[in-house]
Write an enzyme that holds these catalytic residues in place. Sequence first.
Site, PDB file in Angstrom:
ATOM      1  N   TYR A 140       0.821  -1.217   0.000  1.00 13.59           N
ATOM      2  CA  TYR A 140       0.000   0.000   0.000  1.00 13.59           C
ATOM      3  C   TYR A 140       0.855   1.268   0.000  1.00 13.59           C
ATOM      4  CZ  TYR A 140      -4.769  -1.745   0.728  1.00 13.59           C
ATOM      5  OH  TYR A 140      -6.008  -2.302   0.577  1.00 13.59           O
ATOM      6  N   LYS A 191       2.899 -15.382   1.973  1.00 19.15           N
ATOM      7  CA  LYS A 191       3.082 -16.086   0.692  1.00 19.15           C
ATOM      8  C   LYS A 191       4.570 -16.340   0.569  1.00 19.15           C
ATOM      9  CE  LYS A 191       1.414 -17.667  -3.199  1.00 19.15           C
ATOM     10  NZ  LYS A 191       0.418 -18.751  -3.312  1.00 19.15           N
ATOM     11  N   ASP A 223      -3.345 -18.093   0.037  1.00 16.57           N
ATOM     12  CA  ASP A 223      -4.369 -18.759  -0.785  1.00 16.57           C
ATOM     13  C   ASP A 223      -5.077 -19.837   0.030  1.00 16.57           C
ATOM     14  OD1 ASP A 223      -1.937 -20.120  -0.761  1.00 16.57           O
ATOM     15  OD2 ASP A 223      -2.047 -20.760  -2.857  1.00 16.57           O
ATOM     16  N   ASP A 247      -6.469  -6.796   4.012  1.00 16.63           N
ATOM     17  CA  ASP A 247      -7.605  -6.118   3.378  1.00 16.63           C
ATOM     18  C   ASP A 247      -8.562  -7.154   2.794  1.00 16.63           C
ATOM     19  OD1 ASP A 247      -9.123  -3.966   2.229  1.00 16.63           O
ATOM     20  OD2 ASP A 247      -8.182  -4.434   0.311  1.00 16.63           O
ATOM     21  N   ASP A 251     -12.471  -8.802   4.470  1.00 19.73           N
ATOM     22  CA  ASP A 251     -13.774  -8.758   3.803  1.00 19.73           C
ATOM     23  C   ASP A 251     -14.407 -10.141   3.766  1.00 19.73           C
ATOM     24  OD1 ASP A 251     -13.441  -6.039   3.244  1.00 19.73           O
ATOM     25  OD2 ASP A 251     -14.231  -6.223   1.207  1.00 19.73           O
TER      26      ASP A 251
END
Length: 361
Positions: A140, A191, A223, A247, A251
Amino acid sequence: MHKILLLPGDHIGPEVMAEAEKILRFLNAEMKLNLTFEQGLLGGAAYEKYGEPYPEKTQQQALAADAILLGAVGGPEWDNIERSKRPERGLLGIRAHLKLFANLRPALLYPSLADASSLKKEIVSGLDILIVRELTGGIYFGEPRGIRTLANGERQGYNTDVYSESEIRRIAHVAFQLAQQRDKRVCSVDKANVLEVTELWREIVTQVAQQYPDVQLSHMYVDNAAMQLIRAPKQFDVMVTGNLFGDILSDAAAMLTGSIGLLPSASLDANNKGLYEPCHGSAPDISGKGLANPLATLLSAAMMLRYSLKLTKPAVLIEQAIQQVLEVGIRTKDISETNKPFVSTQQMGDAVFNQLKETLA
Ligand code: IPM
Ligand code: MG
């Protein structure tokens, strides 16, 4: 005295903020909490007045405040303005300016809402996850970033995912300390099989874990974590991860609880000063219709009282009032069953308000 800055923002932001303000003012008067309130502008609303999404005036208000409650920012009307002026940049700006590196996103399933979840009841009932998202680093904020034109005339977009050891270490400490107050399990999401930045993440989190022998640490690739959240979400207690993965996963976790309209968040600095906001966005598609669910903002207000102001009692009262309102079946559209009646944003706020009034009477 506690100085609270209210930043309603854009679209449904002011609608949900009005309900939170009503309840905070009521509790302040009833319980003599010594709160003072100030309003400020952030995002599109600030751009319209000052030409900046996080103007000087708001910066000063934010620095002076003890805690900040935010509605939501953004909207299609600002999609085509210069990138640095867009509402989202205001949000990223205030997070960076106040060094709010620790973002807490609790996904908690209210028993009465088990049917509102998109997953089967037995998979989600009792769900209680805390996502700890690093908020001021990673892709970000990493430089270099931009859209450049290559020699062949083709444009290329690029961003940089970076985490320093100290950034990883401090968010890891937050996660372990929160886990100590819960079920004492931390799952670090990365990851590391592909990205060096998260290879370092894994190494540092593992180091920090040695200082918390009472907390059990596991690692998961992002994942797989996305899959596990949908397959068997109750396996998680605290999840700690970087800015981008946090982020996305938050959600997904929100939806498990029935609606993103229920998910609050706290963004804290090293001294527990914080910005509190619902995880949902400004939802331009439903703005002005009274359809927004104010509960994520009310829960954010409760987190603000608890974490930054150490006012546990009113925080608990708000959370209990919300639970009671849900138990008697009051629903906004996002959590109502198809073809069943639902209430407006304001009616939901009033229901919580009346519940509190009754409790305190
Ligand atoms: C969130 C939002 C923001 C983010 C946007 C609006 C910049 O999605 O708080 O999760 O990506 O952090
Ligand atoms: Mg988001």
